[in-house]
Write an enzyme that holds these catalytic residues in place. Structure first.
Site, PDB file in Angstrom:
ATOM      1  N   CYS A   1     -24.523  67.362   1.339  1.00 48.57           N
ATOM      2  CA  CYS A   1     -23.763  67.691   0.139  1.00 48.57           C
ATOM      3  C   CYS A   1     -22.567  66.743   0.049  1.00 48.57           C
ATOM      4  CB  CYS A   1     -23.290  69.138   0.199  1.00 48.57           C
ATOM      5  SG  CYS A   1     -22.482  69.689  -1.315  1.00 48.57           S
TER       6      CYS A   1
ATOM      7  N   HIS B   1     -21.301  73.363  -7.183  1.00 48.07           N
ATOM      8  CA  HIS B   1     -21.774  72.058  -7.632  1.00 48.07           C
ATOM      9  C   HIS B   1     -21.438  71.872  -9.114  1.00 48.07           C
ATOM     10  CE1 HIS B   1     -24.879  72.282  -4.150  1.00 48.07           C
ATOM     11  NE2 HIS B   1     -23.698  71.875  -3.747  1.00 48.07           N
TER      12      HIS B   1
ATOM     13  N   GLU C   1     -18.672  66.352 -14.000  1.00 47.67           N
ATOM     14  CA  GLU C   1     -17.441  66.294 -14.781  1.00 47.67           C
ATOM     15  C   GLU C   1     -17.245  64.936 -15.444  1.00 47.67           C
ATOM     16  OE1 GLU C   1     -14.591  69.563 -12.533  1.00 47.67           O
ATOM     17  OE2 GLU C   1     -14.219  67.430 -12.173  1.00 47.67           O
TER      18      GLU C   1
ATOM     19  N   HIS D   1     -20.090  65.149   2.452  1.00 43.62           N
ATOM     20  CA  HIS D   1     -19.076  65.939   3.152  1.00 43.62           C
ATOM     21  C   HIS D   1     -19.658  67.102   3.953  1.00 43.62           C
ATOM     22  CE1 HIS D   1     -18.437  67.732  -1.136  1.00 43.62           C
ATOM     23  NE2 HIS D   1     -19.247  68.543  -0.479  1.00 43.62           N
ATOM     24  N   ASN D   2     -20.985  67.173   4.071  1.00 43.45           N
ATOM     25  CA  ASN D   2     -21.660  68.117   4.989  1.00 43.45           C
ATOM     26  C   ASN D   2     -22.740  67.325   5.713  1.00 43.45           C
ATOM     27  OD1 ASN D   2     -20.245  70.403   4.266  1.00 43.45           O
ATOM     28  ND2 ASN D   2     -21.873  71.292   3.031  1.00 43.45           N
TER      29      ASN D   2
ATOM     30  N   SER E   1      -8.407  66.157  -9.447  1.00 42.14           N
ATOM     31  CA  SER E   1      -9.210  65.618  -8.354  1.00 42.14           C
ATOM     32  C   SER E   1      -8.654  64.249  -8.001  1.00 42.14           C
ATOM     33  CB  SER E   1     -10.682  65.507  -8.771  1.00 42.14           C
ATOM     34  OG  SER E   1     -11.235  66.781  -9.067  1.00 42.14           O
TER      35      SER E   1
ATOM     36  N   HIS F   1     -12.544  67.829   2.013  1.00 44.18           N
ATOM     37  CA  HIS F   1     -13.592  67.594   1.007  1.00 44.18           C
ATOM     38  C   HIS F   1     -13.261  68.267  -0.314  1.00 44.18           C
ATOM     39  CE1 HIS F   1     -14.871  71.712   1.582  1.00 44.18           C
ATOM     40  NE2 HIS F   1     -16.056  71.555   1.024  1.00 44.18           N
TER      41      HIS F   1
END
Length: 411
Positions: free
Chosen positions: A85, A175, A178, A284-285, A323, A340
Site C-alpha cells: 500500500c 484509499h 485527489e 508505506h506497507n 498533504s 505515512h
C-alpha cells in the site's frame, strides 16, 4: 524524553527487549499503541531498536507507524495484508485557473474511469473491479503473471483471489484519489492504494502459516499476530517471493490508476497539459532488505515511508487537510524513514458514533467529494493534526510542496 543529536526523541527502554525511539513530540500516543510497541520490541530478532513515526496508532499485531528492523525472521502480520500500500503523485502543467469553477464533472469523470468501492453480491461483479480490464491493465498483468504462476504452484488457493480484475482499481477505506493545488497554485494528481484482493490473500495465507508453524509457541507470544517466519524455514523464501510480487503489483496498480486519472482529467479539462513534471510512487506497507548500522537487515515499514537522503515521498493528511511532498533527510536513527500520513486518533466505529453528516459537510466544505454517512469514518477529525505530525518529524524530512485537495474520490 532524550535529546539525540539535538532531536526531541522519546526513548522507551524495554526490559528484555530493544529500545523504542519515538518521533512523537507534541503528538498524542495511545497507551494501547505503547503496549503493542513494547511487545514487538521484546521479540528476539529485533535489530538495534524500533523507530516510531508521529502518526503512530494501534494496529493488528504490530503498530501502524512503526519501522521494524529484524535479523533472521519476518513477522507477516507486521507487513500486513495491504501489502505494498502506498501513494503516487504527479505534478501537471495546469494551474488552478485552468480548472472550472464547478468541479463535480471532474469528480464524476474520475469515478467513471477508475473502479472503486466494493460490493458483495451473489455471482455479480464487484463494482470495485473491472468487468473487462483495459489494454494497459492487461499489459501490466501479463508482466506480473509468470511470477504469480510460480507462487500459485505452491499455494493454489491464491489463484482464486481477485487479481487480474483488481489491477488498476482503488478499493475502499482510506484509499483515495485527489486533485490538489500546491503552494504556487499548480495542479497535482495524487492517489493512495495497494495490492487489493490478491495482496490480502497473500498476507492472510502467510499469517496463517506463521501461526501454524508456531502452534506450540503461540502461548508464549504476547500477541498471536507476532507469529514469525524464521529465515531458512520452509516458508521464508516463499514469503519473500510472494510479498515482493505483491509490492510490484501494488506499484503497477497505482501506475495504471494514475494513467486513467490523467485520461479522465483530459476529458474534462479542455486545455492541453503535460504530466510527470515531478512524480513520486512510494510504498508505506512493505518489507525489504536494507543495510543499517553496518548490518544487512529486513526492514518492515508498517505505515512508514522510506526517507533516504534526497528521496522524495508523500505524506497525506485526511480528506480535508493538507498533504505534503517531502524530501528525505536520511536520518539513520529512524532507519531513514518518515510517517505515512496523519494517523488516526480513533477507530472507524468511534468516528461513526461521534460525528454526523453535517460535521462531514463542514469539514470538507472546500472539497468536491462525497459527504454521505458511508465516508464519515474518514472525517478529518478522526485523524491527528497533520501540522503537529510534520513538526514532530522535522529531522526526518523537509517539505518540498504543500498540497490542498479540491477533489477527493473515496472507495
Amino acid at each position: 524524553m532524550d535529546n539525540i543529536d539535538n532531536e526531541a526523541i522519546e526513548v522507551i527502554r524495554v526490559p528484555d527487549g530493544r529500545p523504542i525511539k519515538m518521533w512523537t513530540e507534541g503528538v498524542p500516543v495511545e497507551e494501547d499503541a505503547r503496549r503493542q510497541l513494547v511487545n514487538t520490541a521484546r521479540m528476539p530478532f529485533i535489530f538495534h531498536h524500533l523507530a516510531v513515526m508521529p502518526d503512530v496508532h494501534l494496529g493488528k499485531g504490530s503498530t501502524i507507524g512503526s519501522v521494524i528492523p529484524t535479523r533472521g525472521a519476518i513477522i507477516p502480520a507486521a507487513v500486513g495484508v495491504d501489502i505494498g500500500c502506498g501513494m503516487i503523485a504527479t505534478r501537471t502543467t495546469l494551474n488552478a485557473s485552468d480548472l472550472p469553477d464547478n468541479l463535480h464533472p471532474l469528480r464524476v469523470a474520475i469515478e467513471q474511469a477508475v473502479p472503486h468501492g466494493r460490493t458483495l453480491s451473489h455471482g455479480r461483479r464487484d463494482e470495485g473491479s473491472w468487468e473487462n480490464p483495459p489494454e494497459l491493465v492487461n499489459t501490466l498483468w501479463s508482466e506480473l503473471l509468470p511470477r504469480f504462476k510460480r507462487i500459485v504452484e505452491k499455494y493454489p488457493r491464491l489463484k482464486a483471489s481477485n487479481n487480474h480484475k483488481h489491477l488498476g482499481t482503488l478499493g475502499t477505506g482510506n484509499h483515495f484519489i485527489e486533485v490538489c493545488f500546491d503552494e504556487a497554485q499548480r495542479v497535482w494528481l495524487m492517489l493512495h492504494s495497494g495490492s487489493r484482493g490478491v495482496g490480502n490473500a497473500i498476507g492472510n495465507t502467510f499469517i496463517t502459516l506463521a501461526q501454524a508453524d508456531m502452534r506450540q509457541h503461540l502461548a508464549n507470544l504476547p500477541d498471536r499476530d507476532l507469529a514469525y517466519i524464521e529465515e531458512g524455514s520452509e516458508h521464508f523464501d516463499d514469503y519473500l517471493e510472494a510479498v515482493g510480487w505483491a509490492q510490484d503489483y501494488a506499484r503497477g496498480n497505482r501506475t495504471a490508476m494514475m494513467a486513467n486519472l490523467i485520461a479522465a482529467t483530459r476529458k474534462v479539462i479542455a486545455k492541453p497539459f503535460g504530466v510527470d513534471v515531478e512524480a513520486v510512487n512510494c510504498h508505506h506497507n512493505y518489507v525489504q532488505k536494507e543495510t543499517h548500522f553496518g548490518a544487512e537487515v529486513y526492514v518492515t515499514r508498517k505505515g512508514a515511508v522510506s526517507a533516504r537522503q534526497g528521496e522524495l515521498g508523500i505524506i497525506p493528511g485526511s480528506m480535508g487537510a493538507r498533504s505534503y511532498i517531502v524530501r528525505g533527510l536520511g536520518n539513520v536513527e529512524a532507519f531513514c524513514s518518515c510517517s505515512h500520513g496523519a494517523g488516526r486518533t480513533m477507530s472507524r466505529n468511534e468516528a461513526r458514533r461521534r460525528f454526523s453528516i453535517a460535521d462531514q459537510e463542514r469539514a470538507t466544505a472546500h472539497v468536491e467529494c462525497r459527504k454521505d454517512k458511508s465516508v464519515i469514518d474518514e472525517i478529518p477529525m478522526a485523524y491527528k493534526d497533520i501540522d503537529a505530525v510534520m513538526h514532530a518529524q522535522r529531522s526526518l524530512v523537509e517539505i518540498v510542496h504543500t498540497l490542498r485537495q479540491v477533489v477527493c474520490v473515496k472507495g
